[in-house]
Design an enzyme around this catalytic site. Structure first.
Site, PDB file in Angstrom:
ATOM      1  N   TYR A 139      -1.978  -1.463  10.687  1.00  0.00           N
ATOM      2  CA  TYR A 139      -2.052  -1.654   9.243  1.00  0.00           C
ATOM      3  C   TYR A 139      -0.853  -1.016   8.543  1.00  0.00           C
ATOM      4  O   TYR A 139      -0.191  -1.657   7.717  1.00  0.00           O
ATOM      5  CB  TYR A 139      -3.349  -1.070   8.695  1.00  0.00           C
ATOM      6  CG  TYR A 139      -3.436  -1.137   7.191  1.00  0.00           C
ATOM      7  CD1 TYR A 139      -3.678  -2.347   6.560  1.00  0.00           C
ATOM      8  CD2 TYR A 139      -3.251  -0.002   6.403  1.00  0.00           C
ATOM      9  CE1 TYR A 139      -3.735  -2.424   5.174  1.00  0.00           C
ATOM     10  CE2 TYR A 139      -3.311  -0.068   5.018  1.00  0.00           C
ATOM     11  CZ  TYR A 139      -3.553  -1.286   4.418  1.00  0.00           C
ATOM     12  OH  TYR A 139      -3.600  -1.357   3.036  1.00  0.00           O
ATOM     13  N   SER A 174       0.865  -1.183   0.000  1.00  0.00           N
ATOM     14  CA  SER A 174       0.000   0.000   0.000  1.00  0.00           C
ATOM     15  C   SER A 174       0.895   1.224   0.000  1.00  0.00           C
ATOM     16  O   SER A 174       2.081   1.138   0.363  1.00  0.00           O
ATOM     17  CB  SER A 174      -0.881  -0.015   1.252  1.00  0.00           C
ATOM     18  OG  SER A 174      -1.500   1.235   1.461  1.00  0.00           O
TER      19      SER A 174
END
Length: 251
Positions: A144, A131
């Protein structure tokens, strides 16, 4: 050519499966829902095998690897992952442990096991889905962001080892910004900027992985944003990102 895709029943994983099928790749798909896997299989015009697994379970990545033995996987797509939103002291520990299991542990295990096989035959490709968060610190999304930092740094290190060994095996890292998937529903957030479609991300991801591109960052604005973030001191950047994450909280 054959690809294994984790987290294949929705979002980026599903879109990658569809993109590869259009290119004639046969597929091995895994996800938690057997029903969703079978429904997806019926829509794809190529040979597809499925195995329903919860990759948060300790044995699951080893079960998946054994299932794939002898099937000559050419491309491993480590796509499965999810986020947990909230202040670090407020989020549920069990949710975070499952996040670590899926986002880090499973990806690590599958990368190592398949990479060993790929190196022995001197062919194969790995696409690790990270990401844009993998380059940043994420207050209110700390676990995360940390997990995706792990994916980025692990993959970059492996890429350098392969380069020095002059191996024909490649590893690619997909680092999208917001994507319109079920991710934000599971994490309990709402994106405040325009998200890319899974199909657009998958198209870039597949092309990049097949051609051996190391960093795949869909969208010009996201590439510019990541480059610009390196010019800002970490403490100031963390303060900015706190406000970015706080804006994601549903009203």
């Amino acid at each position: 050519m054959k690809a294994l895709i984790t987290g294949a029943t929705s979002g980026i994983g599903k879109a990658i499966a569809q993109e590869l099928s259009r290119k004639g790749w046969s597929l091995i798909l895994t996800g938690r829902s057997e029903t969703a896997l079978e429904e997806l299989k019926e829509t794809l015009p190529v040979p597809v095998e499925t195995i329903a697994l919860d990759l948060a379970e300790n044995q699951a990545p080893f079960t998946l690897y054994e299932f794939c033995k002898g099937k000559h996987v050419d491309l491993l797509v480590n796509n499965a992952g999810f986020g947990v939103y909230g202040a670090f002291t407020d989020t549920a520990l069990q949710d975070e442990l499952e996040l670590i299991q899926v986002n880090i542990r499973t990806l690590h295990i599958l990368t190592k096991l398949f990479l060993r096989d790929f190196k022995k035959r001197n062919s194969g490709r790995i696409l690790n889905v990270a990401s844009s968060a993998g380059f940043l610190t994420g207050p209110l999304f700390s676990s995360y962001y940390a997990s995706k930092n792990y994916v980025v740094r692990l993959s970059l290190a492996i890429a350098e080892e392969l380069r020095r060994e002059k191996s024909r095996v490649t590893i690619s890292i997909l680092c999208p910004g917001p994507v319109n998937t079920g991710f934000n529903d599971r994490a309990g957030v709402q994106f405040r900027i325009k998200a890319l479609t899974p199909e657009a991300v998958a198209k870039e991801a597949v092309f990049g992985a097949i051609t051996g591109k190391l960093l795949i960052i869909p969208g010009l604005m996201m590439r510019v944003g990541i480059a610009a973030s390196h010019l800002v001191p970490e403490q100031i950047l963390s303060r900015i990102l706190y406000h970015v994450q706080a804006a994601k909280k549903p009203e």
